[in-house]
Design a protein around this motif. Sequence first.
Motif, PDB file in Angstrom:
ATOM      1  N   THR A   1      21.568  42.389   5.625  1.00  9.38           N
ATOM      2  CA  THR A   1      21.760  43.615   4.882  1.00  9.38           C
ATOM      3  C   THR A   1      21.131  44.768   5.649  1.00  9.38           C
ATOM      4  OG1 THR A   1      21.496  42.262   2.916  1.00  9.38           O
ATOM      5  CG2 THR A   1      21.505  44.618   2.587  1.00  9.38           C
ATOM      6  N   ASN A   2      21.818  45.914   5.696  1.00  5.94           N
ATOM      7  CA  ASN A   2      21.296  47.014   6.495  1.00  5.94           C
ATOM      8  C   ASN A   2      20.032  47.583   5.872  1.00  5.94           C
ATOM      9  OD1 ASN A   2      21.959  49.278   4.659  1.00  5.94           O
ATOM     10  ND2 ASN A   2      24.084  48.671   5.081  1.00  5.94           N
ATOM     11  N   VAL A   3      19.245  48.249   6.718  1.00 10.74           N
ATOM     12  CA  VAL A   3      17.932  48.752   6.331  1.00 10.74           C
ATOM     13  C   VAL A   3      18.047  49.733   5.170  1.00 10.74           C
ATOM     14  CG1 VAL A   3      15.945  50.092   7.119  1.00 10.74           C
ATOM     15  CG2 VAL A   3      16.977  48.384   8.626  1.00 10.74           C
ATOM     16  N   GLU A   4      19.083  50.569   5.198  1.00  8.06           N
ATOM     17  CA  GLU A   4      19.250  51.575   4.150  1.00  8.06           C
ATOM     18  C   GLU A   4      19.460  50.920   2.790  1.00  8.06           C
ATOM     19  OE1 GLU A   4      22.313  55.202   3.019  1.00  8.06           O
ATOM     20  OE2 GLU A   4      22.078  54.616   5.134  1.00  8.06           O
ATOM     21  N   GLU A   5      20.266  49.851   2.756  1.00  9.47           N
ATOM     22  CA  GLU A   5      20.520  49.154   1.498  1.00  9.47           C
ATOM     23  C   GLU A   5      19.245  48.475   0.991  1.00  9.47           C
ATOM     24  OE1 GLU A   5      23.372  45.619  -0.356  1.00  9.47           O
ATOM     25  OE2 GLU A   5      23.786  46.419   1.650  1.00  9.47           O
TER      26      GLU A   5
ATOM     27  N   GLN B   1      16.179  49.458   1.521  1.00  7.76           N
ATOM     28  CA  GLN B   1      15.306  50.511   1.010  1.00  7.76           C
ATOM     29  C   GLN B   1      15.776  51.013  -0.353  1.00  7.76           C
ATOM     30  OE1 GLN B   1      12.378  51.312   2.227  1.00  7.76           O
ATOM     31  NE2 GLN B   1      12.728  49.777   3.817  1.00  7.76           N
ATOM     32  N   GLU B   2      17.091  51.104  -0.545  1.00 10.49           N
ATOM     33  CA  GLU B   2      17.626  51.546  -1.844  1.00 10.49           C
ATOM     34  C   GLU B   2      17.246  50.568  -2.950  1.00 10.49           C
ATOM     35  OE1 GLU B   2      21.821  52.013  -1.418  1.00 10.49           O
ATOM     36  OE2 GLU B   2      21.671  53.887  -0.266  1.00 10.49           O
ATOM     37  N   LYS B   3      17.296  49.283  -2.635  1.00 11.01           N
ATOM     38  CA  LYS B   3      16.955  48.271  -3.636  1.00 11.01           C
ATOM     39  C   LYS B   3      15.461  48.314  -3.969  1.00 11.01           C
ATOM     40  CE  LYS B   3      20.777  45.129  -2.640  1.00 11.01           C
ATOM     41  NZ  LYS B   3      21.192  43.782  -2.179  1.00 11.01           N
TER      42      LYS B   3
ATOM     43  N   SER C   1       8.041  45.792   0.500  1.00 11.84           N
ATOM     44  CA  SER C   1       8.577  46.322   1.758  1.00 11.84           C
ATOM     45  C   SER C   1       8.660  45.243   2.838  1.00 11.84           C
ATOM     46  CB  SER C   1       7.733  47.503   2.248  1.00 11.84           C
ATOM     47  OG  SER C   1       6.412  47.100   2.524  1.00 11.84           O
TER      48      SER C   1
END
Length: 602
Positions: A20-24, A26-28, A518
Amino acid sequence: MASSSSSSSSSASSSVKNPTNVEEIQEKIAQALTYHHQTKHGFTNYARGPRGLDWANQPNPFRRYISAPLLPLLHFPTDNKSTVAVTDDAPLYSSLFLSLPPPKPITQSTISQLFYDSLALSAWKTTGFSTWSLRVNPSSGNLHPTEAYLIAPAIESLSDSPFVAHYAPKEHSLELRATIPSGFFPKFFPDNSFLIGISSIFWREAWKYGERAFRYCNHDVGHAIGAIAMAAATLGWDVKLLDGFGCNDLEKLMGLQIFPDFEIPSRPIKGKFPDIEFEHPDCLILVFPNGSNQFDVDYKELSSVINGFSNLEWKGRPNSLSKEHICWDIIYRTAEAVKKPLTIQKGEFPVDQFKSSGICSENSYKELTIREVVRKRRSAVDMDGVTVMERETFYQILLHCLPSGKGEKHRRPLALPFRVLSWDAEVHAALFVHRVIGLPKGLYFLVRNEDHLEELKKATRSEFKWKKPEGCPDDLPLYELATSDCQKLAKQLSCHQDIASDGCFSLGMVAHFELTLSEKGAWMYPRLFWETGILGQVLYLEAHAVGISATGIGCFFDDPVHELLGLKGSKFQSLYHFTVGGPVLDERIMSLPAYPGPSLDA
């Protein structure tokens, strides 16, 4: 708003091939943090919830799968007063922390005993026109959002084929949901092992507690895991979370795809939402013989096989729990964000050697069997404000709250029941000592992961002493922070509830929070609550084993607790409160046997 469950299915399956990409990610994590901060109680405002209890729509506490075949389980005597056979079935409570008995075979009797001593009814209570049931596993508000499933090989007198069954506690029976391929267990798991799946019905808890209910559901998952681990130990069985599985794998394994996708609204809304009664898959526990050798668990191939379970003939349809509902949208949005994807793990499944817990005062325990302790456990409604505890008893209780056992640096989960967990301890305890003979009243801290000690010292108030109290065992990482009478403070911080100040001691469970999310992912958010629930289960059992009582406290003022400790930001967060002391019994309430219970449909 369109349901996010359909999109989560594709993302979970693709995560096996493409991280899963880093942005996704972080969103979770951001969604988990948003939920956590939005659902905090404060002195001037509480988390959002119903303004009154809609008794006409109180959820049925018993999920049933209508028309599914019912497989009755056996019952057992609670008191150990006479026969040797009963002694064998129910060893002394304190003995389980020293060593596990030889493993018993999987039979109708042993499976019956496992559920009877973990998730079954323990009593019925009645007063006036009200009658309600209690269970062996505790639950916030006695609402019981937790459901359990047995996935097992063929068992004589239960099923001629390997099967999936839902546990029905009111009947102490299994509801046969499906039969599964005969090669499933021999191919993937060691001999004489089986699985227990746990799911949650968020609506049951949200009916009373509103947005904060997601926290309480996950406390209850932890209590259930702890209860299962203790009952399994009685039978010589070890337990471990199979945490490599993704949420979608669990859904298919337990047959929960029977529930339609839930359309999450964009705001809290009231109405008829039958789909809100779906079951959220939480975790899967492998139960296997104590002393087993290392073995492999091929999550990738297992996931592929379980994917085909959707095509099995699933029996029964779920009963309706309420006519009308309130949907607290943030619960369901957060539940989606913290779903765990499938993790492809290489190498052997970790079977850690059993570690005995520390002993400093074994005489503190009454001569009670494990069954007497777990089935007579009750959540105290009030504490007497008088009962005192010996210092050695206090230390002994805390020794059983440690994850790693005797002679270990506390970090890894090796001791009962924490050995069920697949991560190092992340939860500590800030203790308010009120009535412990030989200990000054004041604020203390139990460090359950000693790798966090220096970080905790830096994160908390500079004036804290951080010194070992008098008579504290060398292998108990307990520290005195400040001495003063903190009864009024403990009450104030636990939503002004007397029960937090009237016991021998109370505590707040403080988790290593934001860094854990994190480093590992948003899916650790519910797992931190599971860990608090297991720790709470130990406190319940320890209290009853020494002749007093305990109660979990979900209502507390989050940030004022952090302020007391000097904690800033989200590095550490208080997730659960608890109190231990002498209970006040309400003589107006009459107790009835669990089985056979009242004939009414509760």
